[in-house]
Design a protein around this motif. Structure first.
Motif, PDB file in Angstrom:
ATOM      1  N   MET A  21     -40.185  55.716 126.141  1.00  0.00           N
ATOM      2  CA  MET A  21     -40.457  56.247 127.465  1.00  0.00           C
ATOM      3  C   MET A  21     -39.632  57.516 127.619  1.00  0.00           C
ATOM      4  O   MET A  21     -38.610  57.692 126.965  1.00  0.00           O
ATOM      5  N   MET A  22     -40.107  58.397 128.493  1.00  0.00           N
ATOM      6  CA  MET A  22     -39.354  59.614 128.730  1.00  0.00           C
ATOM      7  C   MET A  22     -39.660  60.155 130.114  1.00  0.00           C
ATOM      8  O   MET A  22     -40.752  59.965 130.649  1.00  0.00           O
ATOM      9  N   THR A  23     -38.667  60.786 130.696  1.00  0.00           N
ATOM     10  CA  THR A  23     -38.852  61.578 131.898  1.00  0.00           C
ATOM     11  C   THR A  23     -37.931  62.775 131.793  1.00  0.00           C
ATOM     12  O   THR A  23     -36.752  62.635 131.459  1.00  0.00           O
ATOM     13  N   LEU A  24     -38.472  63.950 132.035  1.00  0.00           N
ATOM     14  CA  LEU A  24     -37.709  65.186 131.909  1.00  0.00           C
ATOM     15  C   LEU A  24     -37.223  65.690 133.261  1.00  0.00           C
ATOM     16  O   LEU A  24     -36.619  66.759 133.329  1.00  0.00           O
ATOM     17  N   ARG A  25     -37.475  64.937 134.301  1.00  0.00           N
ATOM     18  CA  ARG A  25     -36.976  65.298 135.621  1.00  0.00           C
ATOM     19  C   ARG A  25     -35.594  64.693 135.829  1.00  0.00           C
ATOM     20  O   ARG A  25     -35.290  63.625 135.280  1.00  0.00           O
ATOM     21  N   PRO A  26     -34.730  65.324 136.625  1.00  0.00           N
ATOM     22  CA  PRO A  26     -33.470  64.666 136.995  1.00  0.00           C
ATOM     23  C   PRO A  26     -33.765  63.292 137.578  1.00  0.00           C
ATOM     24  O   PRO A  26     -34.662  63.137 138.409  1.00  0.00           O
ATOM     25  N   SER A  27     -33.039  62.297 137.106  1.00  0.00           N
ATOM     26  CA  SER A  27     -33.351  60.908 137.450  1.00  0.00           C
ATOM     27  C   SER A  27     -32.207  60.288 138.240  1.00  0.00           C
ATOM     28  O   SER A  27     -31.035  60.401 137.857  1.00  0.00           O
ATOM     29  N   TRP A  28     -32.540  59.620 139.337  1.00  0.00           N
ATOM     30  CA  TRP A  28     -31.530  58.959 140.149  1.00  0.00           C
ATOM     31  C   TRP A  28     -30.969  57.746 139.409  1.00  0.00           C
ATOM     32  O   TRP A  28     -31.702  57.011 138.745  1.00  0.00           O
ATOM     33  N   GLU A  29     -29.695  57.531 139.560  1.00  0.00           N
ATOM     34  CA  GLU A  29     -29.043  56.429 138.851  1.00  0.00           C
ATOM     35  C   GLU A  29     -29.640  55.085 139.217  1.00  0.00           C
ATOM     36  O   GLU A  29     -29.767  54.202 138.360  1.00  0.00           O
ATOM     37  N   TRP A  30     -30.020  54.893 140.472  1.00  0.00           N
ATOM     38  CA  TRP A  30     -30.554  53.590 140.874  1.00  0.00           C
ATOM     39  C   TRP A  30     -31.898  53.289 140.218  1.00  0.00           C
ATOM     40  O   TRP A  30     -32.260  52.134 140.064  1.00  0.00           O
ATOM     41  N   ASP A  31     -32.635  54.325 139.811  1.00  0.00           N
ATOM     42  CA  ASP A  31     -33.910  54.104 139.139  1.00  0.00           C
ATOM     43  C   ASP A  31     -33.744  53.624 137.701  1.00  0.00           C
ATOM     44  O   ASP A  31     -34.640  52.959 137.164  1.00  0.00           O
ATOM     45  N   ILE A  32     -32.651  53.985 137.072  1.00  0.00           N
ATOM     46  CA  ILE A  32     -32.577  53.814 135.618  1.00  0.00           C
ATOM     47  C   ILE A  32     -31.419  52.959 135.116  1.00  0.00           C
ATOM     48  O   ILE A  32     -31.439  52.513 133.966  1.00  0.00           O
ATOM     49  N   ALA A  33     -30.407  52.704 135.951  1.00  0.00           N
ATOM     50  CA  ALA A  33     -29.213  52.021 135.449  1.00  0.00           C
ATOM     51  C   ALA A  33     -29.551  50.661 134.848  1.00  0.00           C
ATOM     52  O   ALA A  33     -29.196  50.366 133.696  1.00  0.00           O
ATOM     53  N   ALA A  34     -30.235  49.829 135.605  1.00  0.00           N
ATOM     54  CA  ALA A  34     -30.527  48.474 135.116  1.00  0.00           C
ATOM     55  C   ALA A  34     -31.423  48.510 133.885  1.00  0.00           C
ATOM     56  O   ALA A  34     -31.149  47.847 132.871  1.00  0.00           O
ATOM     57  N   GLY A  35     -32.501  49.279 133.951  1.00  0.00           N
ATOM     58  CA  GLY A  35     -33.419  49.343 132.816  1.00  0.00           C
ATOM     59  C   GLY A  35     -32.791  49.930 131.576  1.00  0.00           C
ATOM     60  O   GLY A  35     -33.135  49.528 130.452  1.00  0.00           O
ATOM     61  N   ALA A  36     -31.864  50.870 131.741  1.00  0.00           N
ATOM     62  CA  ALA A  36     -31.212  51.479 130.583  1.00  0.00           C
ATOM     63  C   ALA A  36     -30.417  50.452 129.797  1.00  0.00           C
ATOM     64  O   ALA A  36     -30.443  50.441 128.559  1.00  0.00           O
ATOM     65  N   LEU A  37     -29.703  49.562 130.494  1.00  0.00           N
ATOM     66  CA  LEU A  37     -28.952  48.527 129.770  1.00  0.00           C
ATOM     67  C   LEU A  37     -29.905  47.562 129.082  1.00  0.00           C
ATOM     68  O   LEU A  37     -29.674  47.170 127.923  1.00  0.00           O
ATOM     69  N   ILE A  38     -30.972  47.159 129.758  1.00  0.00           N
ATOM     70  CA  ILE A  38     -31.917  46.217 129.163  1.00  0.00           C
ATOM     71  C   ILE A  38     -32.529  46.797 127.898  1.00  0.00           C
ATOM     72  O   ILE A  38     -32.612  46.128 126.857  1.00  0.00           O
ATOM     73  N   ALA A  39     -32.955  48.063 127.940  1.00  0.00           N
ATOM     74  CA  ALA A  39     -33.523  48.697 126.750  1.00  0.00           C
ATOM     75  C   ALA A  39     -32.489  48.811 125.636  1.00  0.00           C
ATOM     76  O   ALA A  39     -32.787  48.541 124.462  1.00  0.00           O
ATOM     77  N   THR A  40     -31.274  49.194 125.991  1.00  0.00           N
ATOM     78  CA  THR A  40     -30.216  49.349 124.982  1.00  0.00           C
ATOM     79  C   THR A  40     -29.891  48.017 124.323  1.00  0.00           C
ATOM     80  O   THR A  40     -29.783  47.928 123.087  1.00  0.00           O
ATOM     81  N   GLU A  41     -29.729  46.983 125.127  1.00  0.00           N
ATOM     82  CA  GLU A  41     -29.388  45.670 124.575  1.00  0.00           C
ATOM     83  C   GLU A  41     -30.521  45.092 123.745  1.00  0.00           C
ATOM     84  O   GLU A  41     -30.301  44.224 122.895  1.00  0.00           O
ATOM     85  N   ALA A  42     -31.744  45.589 123.962  1.00  0.00           N
ATOM     86  CA  ALA A  42     -32.892  45.155 123.149  1.00  0.00           C
ATOM     87  C   ALA A  42     -33.032  45.977 121.876  1.00  0.00           C
ATOM     88  O   ALA A  42     -33.963  45.748 121.099  1.00  0.00           O
ATOM     89  N   GLY A  43     -32.132  46.940 121.653  1.00  0.00           N
ATOM     90  CA  GLY A  43     -32.123  47.682 120.400  1.00  0.00           C
ATOM     91  C   GLY A  43     -32.632  49.100 120.474  1.00  0.00           C
ATOM     92  O   GLY A  43     -32.652  49.801 119.452  1.00  0.00           O
TER      93      GLY A  43
END
Length: 263
Positions: free
Chosen positions: A196-218
């Motif tokens: 997935m990708m987004t090139l727009r500035p991204s708010w922390e509340w939109d991505i914090a939780a999902g970023a850890l889930i994706a990272t922990e999944a490899g």
């Protein structure tokens, strides 16, 4: 024994879902934020009120950052922060779609250490803790390790316009879309999409939780420049997000046209 942060977030996300579903497809009141910041419904506000009351009561020493709360500098002086989006994908919620979510995370020293992302319509709960792996409805998940050829990447159409790519050459990838940024990150973690990708500035509340889930999944997760994401910034945005298996992540970053480094 005190409940873990991950368990606390999972329970709160389920409660958020119960509240939101009372408004879903029930003609909720909608207002529009100033400056074109998007719509907010009475469901967003009701969920936010519950989360603020219950999570802050459970973790009174944690800072607070939410899309639907006024931000203050107080969180900058805390060791840990609760970072939440009461409803990520509000437009999809208003339209009666399935792919809106509740995204809840805990940040420590700029890194997410616990997360829950819940999609009530699908009854789908993603969760993770730092170093503890990621799950979907309690089952461990793993990202794909696909290369560029035939990869499917979640993102909006503007991300795939030629001017974003070196020489105007858009990579040979398939494009898909889901409304919630948090859900897009989780889908990469689940291996249902390659990136997935987004090139727009991204708010922390939109991505914090999902970023850890994706990272922990490899998956490898970074900003659009390939730098590690840092949270609890004074201005709570990061310069875009890129998540994919290591090979695809590297290939996409290398092919992007260099962008300014400030959000």
């Amino acid at each position: 024994m005190p409940v873990t942060d991950e368990a606390l977030l999972v329970a709160a996300a389920r409660e958020a879902g119960a509240i939101a579903m009372r408004y879903f497809k029930n003609n909720p009141d909608v207002t529009h934020k100033p400056g074109g910041a998007g719509p907010v419904t009475e469901a967003d506000l009701a969920v936010n009120a519950m989360l603020a009351a219950e999570l802050r009561a459970a973790r009174p020493d944690y800072g607070w950052l939410s899309e639907e709360s006024e931000d203050t500098d107080a969180r900058l002086d805390t060791r840990r922060q609760l970072v939440v989006d009461p409803i990520d994908g509000t437009r999809a919620f208003i339209e009666g779609g399935k792919d809106w979510s509740h995204a809840l995370g805990v940040v420590e020293n700029g890194r997410v250490i616990a997360a829950a992302v819940y999609l009530p319509v699908r009854d789908l709960m993603f969760a993770a803790s730092l170093g503890g792996g990621a799950t979907a409805n309690g089952v461990p998940i793993a990202s794909t390790q696909a290369g560029m050829n035939n990869a499917t990447v979640l993102g909006t159409k503007p991300n795939f316009l030629p001017h974003h790519w070196q020489g105007g050459a858009v990579p040979p990838i398939k494009r898909a879309f889901r409304s919630s940024l948090a859900y897009r990150l989780c889908l990469v973690g689940q291996g249902r999409f390659d990136g997935m990708m987004t090139l727009r500035p991204s708010w922390e509340w939109d991505i914090a939780a999902g970023a850890l889930i994706a990272t922990e999944a490899g998956a490898t997760v970074s900003d659009q420049h390939g730098n590690a994401l840092q949270f609890n910034n004074q201005h709570p945005q990061v310069p875009g997000v890129m998540a994919a298996g290591a090979q695809l992540h590297r290939a996409l970053i290398q092919r992007l046209e260099p962008q300014p480094t400030t959000p």
